[in-house]
Design a protein around this motif. Structure first.
Motif: not given
Length: 527
Positions: A207-211
């Motif tokens: 799951v995406l946390e930071n981009f």
């Protein structure tokens, strides 16, 4: 109808059109170097830990939209967050991912995909056929700028048949179509009213946390991931480190756990490090020097041939790749592919032939700029200097323009008349040609158009007779080599370095970094 799925027989029985489609991948991604993929120090995976990976590509213009993926930073992060309909496994075989199975009509024009039940997106939504249709349609349309447009342009219609089935009708038959939907741009995203969610929500293992575009991406394991034998790390972190020395230093000092695209000038030093494993896998990756065929002087076939004869491929293989690769022949199909044109003569360094073609072009000498960068491929600038020295003996003056690494893929590639590039290659000949050499392909990096080539491209796609397909692909490779707008001097092995704390099974060769799936396939073998 012949049904294919996770239990498909992927051997060399080619009695049916669809068995041919399945078998091609296993050969296409096999190592042609004779170097076997490494096997993990520990055979039993276990969960835990924060994995850090240093990749060579990345740009501040990177986005979470799969249509825009253009390098290892987004490609690996995309496979971290998302799933596709199919997957090429470590053996080079096509298996189901979000599609559990698929059926093709006898003419290979209609493909029916049965979706895996119980797949959940990171936002809690259950995946259904509408999501798949919207995800594929995201890349379609005349105004689409997606790099996958050349793939989806083959689709005449795509529709949901209930919540668990998707039916794809193609304009022409394509025996390779199930391979194409494994392409990393064609991620399956959640949708609403026909519009996909481009926020990074997916059905992948993390799951995406930071981009942070072109700098860093972080994600944590998805608790409800449908694969029980994948996504072993608690969390993963991708770091774009374009400078090879900085990448290597980060690995050797323990700041990260693995790097791609080792600097081959210093890889022998890494081999001495008892805490590291060097993985070298041959396959379809190749380095290129595209010439824009709609810009003078590259619009002249003889100028292009002069430059092709003016480069010493063996010198590049020996000095740039340190032997980690094979010679290229100005066409992108590697010797591992079953449709490889094995009788096509290998082009040799020949300054006199280069002069001959210059004369045919009405020139006594030639002066060109070559935009070079190590962002294009490791040692890109060194390769340009070698080419400069080789070409001088043919009366060709190459001015090496050193381009900045940052922004190279946005500001140089596809824009400057003569530059450098690399391709991971593709599992099938049709896929490679369609995405990089078809007249209307978004990534046709030579702006090259050849009527006979494009005629054969369409015909070979639906041809069920392997012998006839081989004839067609052989002619296409010959046309590409002699007329094409891209110099392909070498095929390069994937050379990565991993901490021995990282465990893995056999590493796939269809893309770099275990098919771009290292974050879900690898684990920590020790703390």
């Amino acid at each position: 109808m012949v049904k294919w799925g996770e239990r498909s027989n992927m051997d060399m029985n080619r009695r049916s059109i669809l068995k041919s489609a399945a078998a091609v991948g296993a050969l296409a991604v096999a190592s042609s170097s004779g170097i076997l993929p490494a096997i993990a120090q520990q055979a039993t995976p276990k969960k835990g830990g924060h994995f850090k990976l240093g990749v060579a590509a990345g740009a501040t213009s990177d986005t979470l939209d799969p249509a825009t993926y253009a390098g290892s930073f987004t490609n690996v992060f995309g496979k971290t967050l998302h799933g596709c309909l199919t997957e090429v496994n470590a053996e080079g075989k096509l298996v189901g991912e979000l599609a559990e199975s698929w059926e093709g009509s006898k003419d290979a024009k209609t493909w029916t995909f049965k979706l895996r039940q119980g797949v959940e997106f990171h936002n809690g939504k259950s995946m259904n056929a509408d999501d798949v249709v919207a995800s594929i349609n995201h890349h379609r349309g005349k105004d689409s700028k997606s790099a996958a447009k050349s793939i989806v342009d083959a689709i005449d219609d795509i529709r949901a048949d209930g919540s668990g089935t998707v039916v794809v009708a193609l304009k022409q038959g394509s025996v390779d179509f199930p391979f194409l939907v494994e392409e990393f741009h064609l991620a399956i995203l959640p949708s609403k009213d026909g519009q996909v969610d481009l926020s990074g929500v997916g059905a992948g293992g993390y799951v995406l946390e930071n981009f942070d575009p072109g700098i860093k991406g972080t994600a944590k394991r998805f608790a409800n991931y449908w694969k029980t034998n994948a996504a072993w790390f608690d969390s993963v972190e991708l770091l774009a480190i374009q400078d090879a020395a900085a990448r290597t230093n980060a690995l050797t000092t323990g700041q990260i756990h693995a790097i791609e695209r080792c600097d081959l000038k210093t890889v022998h030093l890494l081999e001495r490090n008892q805490g590291l494993e060097i993985v070298s896998i041959g396959g379809t990756q190749h380095y290129t020097m595209p010439m824009l065929c709609d810009v003078s002087p590259f619009d002249n076939k003889d100028v292009r041939l002069a430059l092709k004869y003016a480069i010493d491929r063996q010198q590049l293989l020996d000095t740039l790749l340190r032997g980690y690769g094979q010679l290229g022949n100005d066409q992108p199909i590697s010797a591992s592919n079953r449709f490889f044109a094995k009788d096509l003569p290998q082009r040799q360094y020949d300054p006199e032939k280069a002069k001959f073609h210059l004369k045919k072009a009405g020139l006594s000498d030639l002066k060109v700029n070559l935009s070079a960068s190590d962002a294009a491929f490791p040692g890109g600038v060194d390769a340009a200097v070698i080419f400069q020295q080789n070409a001088a003996k043919a009366g060709i003056t190459i001015n090496v323009v050193r381009e900045p690494n940052d922004g190279y893929w946005d500001n140089v590639w596809l824009k400057k008349p003569f530059c450098q590039s690399y391709w991971a290659g593709r599992p099938t000949a049709d896929w490679m040609f369609s995405q990089a050499f078809a007249a209307d392909a978004i990534w046709n990096e030579g702006h090259w158009k050849n009527a006979r080539f494009n005629e054969l491209l369409i015909a070979a796609r639906s041809e069920v007779d392997d012998a006839k397909r081989l004839q067609m692909y052989t002619e296409m490779q010959t046309i590409c080599s002699d007329d094409g707008g891209v110099i392909i001097p070498v095929f390069a092995n994937y050379v990565s370095a991993l901490s021995k704390k990282v465990g893995h099974s056999k590493i796939a060769s269809n893309w770099d970094l275990d098919g771009f799936r290292c974050t879900e396939r690898w684990w920590f073998a020790e703390a």
